[in-house]
Design an enzyme around this catalytic site. Structure first.
Site, PDB file in Angstrom:
ATOM      1  N   TYR A  54       0.821  -1.213   0.000  1.00  0.00           N
ATOM      2  CA  TYR A  54       0.000   0.000   0.000  1.00  0.00           C
ATOM      3  C   TYR A  54       0.853   1.262   0.000  1.00  0.00           C
ATOM      4  O   TYR A  54       0.418   2.301  -0.512  1.00  0.00           O
ATOM      5  CB  TYR A  54      -0.990  -0.022   1.168  1.00  0.00           C
ATOM      6  CG  TYR A  54      -2.101  -1.018   0.919  1.00  0.00           C
ATOM      7  CD1 TYR A  54      -3.145  -0.722   0.053  1.00  0.00           C
ATOM      8  CD2 TYR A  54      -2.068  -2.280   1.504  1.00  0.00           C
ATOM      9  CE1 TYR A  54      -4.142  -1.652  -0.210  1.00  0.00           C
ATOM     10  CE2 TYR A  54      -3.056  -3.219   1.243  1.00  0.00           C
ATOM     11  CZ  TYR A  54      -4.094  -2.896   0.380  1.00  0.00           C
ATOM     12  OH  TYR A  54      -5.070  -3.830   0.103  1.00  0.00           O
ATOM     13  N   GLN A  87     -16.161   2.473  -5.732  1.00  0.00           N
ATOM     14  CA  GLN A  87     -15.455   1.299  -5.234  1.00  0.00           C
ATOM     15  C   GLN A  87     -13.945   1.562  -5.193  1.00  0.00           C
ATOM     16  O   GLN A  87     -13.199   0.745  -4.665  1.00  0.00           O
ATOM     17  CB  GLN A  87     -15.738   0.106  -6.144  1.00  0.00           C
ATOM     18  CG  GLN A  87     -17.190  -0.337  -6.149  1.00  0.00           C
ATOM     19  CD  GLN A  87     -17.477  -1.336  -7.248  1.00  0.00           C
ATOM     20  OE1 GLN A  87     -17.830  -0.976  -8.360  1.00  0.00           O
ATOM     21  NE2 GLN A  87     -17.304  -2.612  -6.953  1.00  0.00           N
ATOM     22  N   VAL A  89     -10.325   3.372  -4.253  1.00  0.00           N
ATOM     23  CA  VAL A  89      -9.729   3.886  -3.017  1.00  0.00           C
ATOM     24  C   VAL A  89      -8.859   5.112  -3.262  1.00  0.00           C
ATOM     25  O   VAL A  89      -8.271   5.653  -2.330  1.00  0.00           O
ATOM     26  CB  VAL A  89      -8.905   2.790  -2.298  1.00  0.00           C
ATOM     27  CG1 VAL A  89      -9.810   1.637  -1.890  1.00  0.00           C
ATOM     28  CG2 VAL A  89      -7.761   2.280  -3.168  1.00  0.00           C
ATOM     29  N   ASP A  90      -8.784   5.566  -4.513  1.00  0.00           N
ATOM     30  CA  ASP A  90      -8.002   6.770  -4.825  1.00  0.00           C
ATOM     31  C   ASP A  90      -8.831   8.022  -4.557  1.00  0.00           C
ATOM     32  O   ASP A  90     -10.019   7.942  -4.232  1.00  0.00           O
ATOM     33  CB  ASP A  90      -7.529   6.734  -6.283  1.00  0.00           C
ATOM     34  CG  ASP A  90      -8.712   6.631  -7.266  1.00  0.00           C
ATOM     35  OD1 ASP A  90      -9.492   7.591  -7.363  1.00  0.00           O
ATOM     36  OD2 ASP A  90      -8.847   5.581  -7.923  1.00  0.00           O
ATOM     37  N   HIS A 105     -15.008   1.149  -0.353  1.00  0.00           N
ATOM     38  CA  HIS A 105     -13.929   0.212  -0.012  1.00  0.00           C
ATOM     39  C   HIS A 105     -12.748   0.873   0.686  1.00  0.00           C
ATOM     40  O   HIS A 105     -11.656   0.312   0.720  1.00  0.00           O
ATOM     41  CB  HIS A 105     -13.471  -0.523  -1.274  1.00  0.00           C
ATOM     42  CG  HIS A 105     -14.542  -1.379  -1.873  1.00  0.00           C
ATOM     43  ND1 HIS A 105     -14.527  -1.808  -3.183  1.00  0.00           N
ATOM     44  CD2 HIS A 105     -15.693  -1.888  -1.326  1.00  0.00           C
ATOM     45  CE1 HIS A 105     -15.609  -2.544  -3.419  1.00  0.00           C
ATOM     46  NE2 HIS A 105     -16.328  -2.599  -2.307  1.00  0.00           N
ATOM     47  N   SER A 172     -17.586  -3.945 -13.310  1.00  0.00           N
ATOM     48  CA  SER A 172     -18.132  -5.161 -13.905  1.00  0.00           C
ATOM     49  C   SER A 172     -19.428  -5.613 -13.257  1.00  0.00           C
ATOM     50  O   SER A 172     -20.062  -6.559 -13.715  1.00  0.00           O
ATOM     51  CB  SER A 172     -17.106  -6.287 -13.795  1.00  0.00           C
ATOM     52  OG  SER A 172     -16.861  -6.599 -12.430  1.00  0.00           O
ATOM     53  N   ILE A 211     -24.141   2.305 -22.620  1.00  0.00           N
ATOM     54  CA  ILE A 211     -23.157   3.090 -23.375  1.00  0.00           C
ATOM     55  C   ILE A 211     -21.877   2.269 -23.402  1.00  0.00           C
ATOM     56  O   ILE A 211     -21.140   2.222 -22.417  1.00  0.00           O
ATOM     57  CB  ILE A 211     -22.928   4.464 -22.731  1.00  0.00           C
ATOM     58  CG1 ILE A 211     -24.257   5.228 -22.611  1.00  0.00           C
ATOM     59  CG2 ILE A 211     -21.907   5.271 -23.540  1.00  0.00           C
ATOM     60  CD1 ILE A 211     -24.169   6.543 -21.863  1.00  0.00           C
TER      61      ILE A 211
END
EC number: 2.3.1.286
Length: 229
Positions: A54, A87, A89-90, A105, A172, A211
């Protein structure tokens, strides 16, 4: 009053900025088995490996910038009440200017106490063994690992239940419980699904506009669709 737009974003939008993602097909993330670096078991087995992993992701984040997809979503706040449920984490949504961002997340630029999950600190540099909270407990990445609860899920559901438009971008729809959020929209709520390889959404009664484009191109189309409604 502005119409409410909720946008669920996934790895696809960040990938366009150069952030590496993992694919379930091989279970690897930057060459690492995700079970080694993104589970409580991995943390207990090799804390140093997890911290190093990390730390590198945190450093990589400093080298990338928001892309057009992030920027258009931020600009949509001029005309809509936009909530981003991500979703990712940035912090690319925030850096692009989005003001209502919920991270399902966790966040790469935060850490938390292993003893008390509510002790959360901003953290932009490397994290090491021996970095402690004020009560002497080790700090860990503020990331929801596989097998852990998703504390922000209840808030995400509340946001989703009262919405005029719902958009799904760059995910997805395979990662639960995030993928299940779409089921909390009213069946009359239009859904926009942006992905270069969209999948069928089972048991969905909503009208879905698909789209089939990468995130940045698809968000531009989303903007035009919303203008025409």
């Amino acid at each position: 009053m502005k119409k409410k737009l909720v946008v669920l974003t996934g790895a696809g939008i960040s990938a366009e900025s150069g952030i590496k993602t993992f694919r379930d097909s091989d279970g690897l993330w930057e060459g690492h088995d995700v079970m080694e670096v993104a589970t409580p078991e991995g943390w207990r087995k090799n804390q140093e490996l997890v911290l190093d992993f990390y730390n590198k992701r945190r450093q990589q984040l400093k080298e990338v910038q928001p892309n057009l997809g992030h920027q258009i979503l931020a600009e949509l706040e001029h005309d809509f009440d936009v909530y981003i449920i991500t979703q990712n984490v940035d912090d690319l949504h925030e850096r692009a200017g989005s003001t209502k961002v919920l991270h399902l997340h966790g966040e790469l630029l935060k850490v938390r106490s292993i003893q008390n999950r509510n002790v959360i600190l901003d953290w932009k540099e490397d994290l090491f063994t021996g970095d402690l909270d004020e009560n002497g407990h080790q700090l860990r990445p503020h990331i929801v690992w596989f097998g852990e609860d998703v504390p922000a899920l209840e808030e995400a559901i509340e946001i989703t239940e009262s919405v005029d438009y719902f958009a799904v971008i760059g995910t997805s729809l395979q990662v639960y419980p995030a993928a299940g959020l779409i089921a909390y929209t009213d069946h009359k709520t239009p859904v926009f699904y942006i992905d270069p390889k969209p999948i069928a959404i089972p048991n969905l009664r909503n009208k879905v506009v698909i789209i089939s484009k990468i995130a940045s191109e698809g968000v531009a189309d989303l903007r035009e669709h919303l203008k025409s409604i």
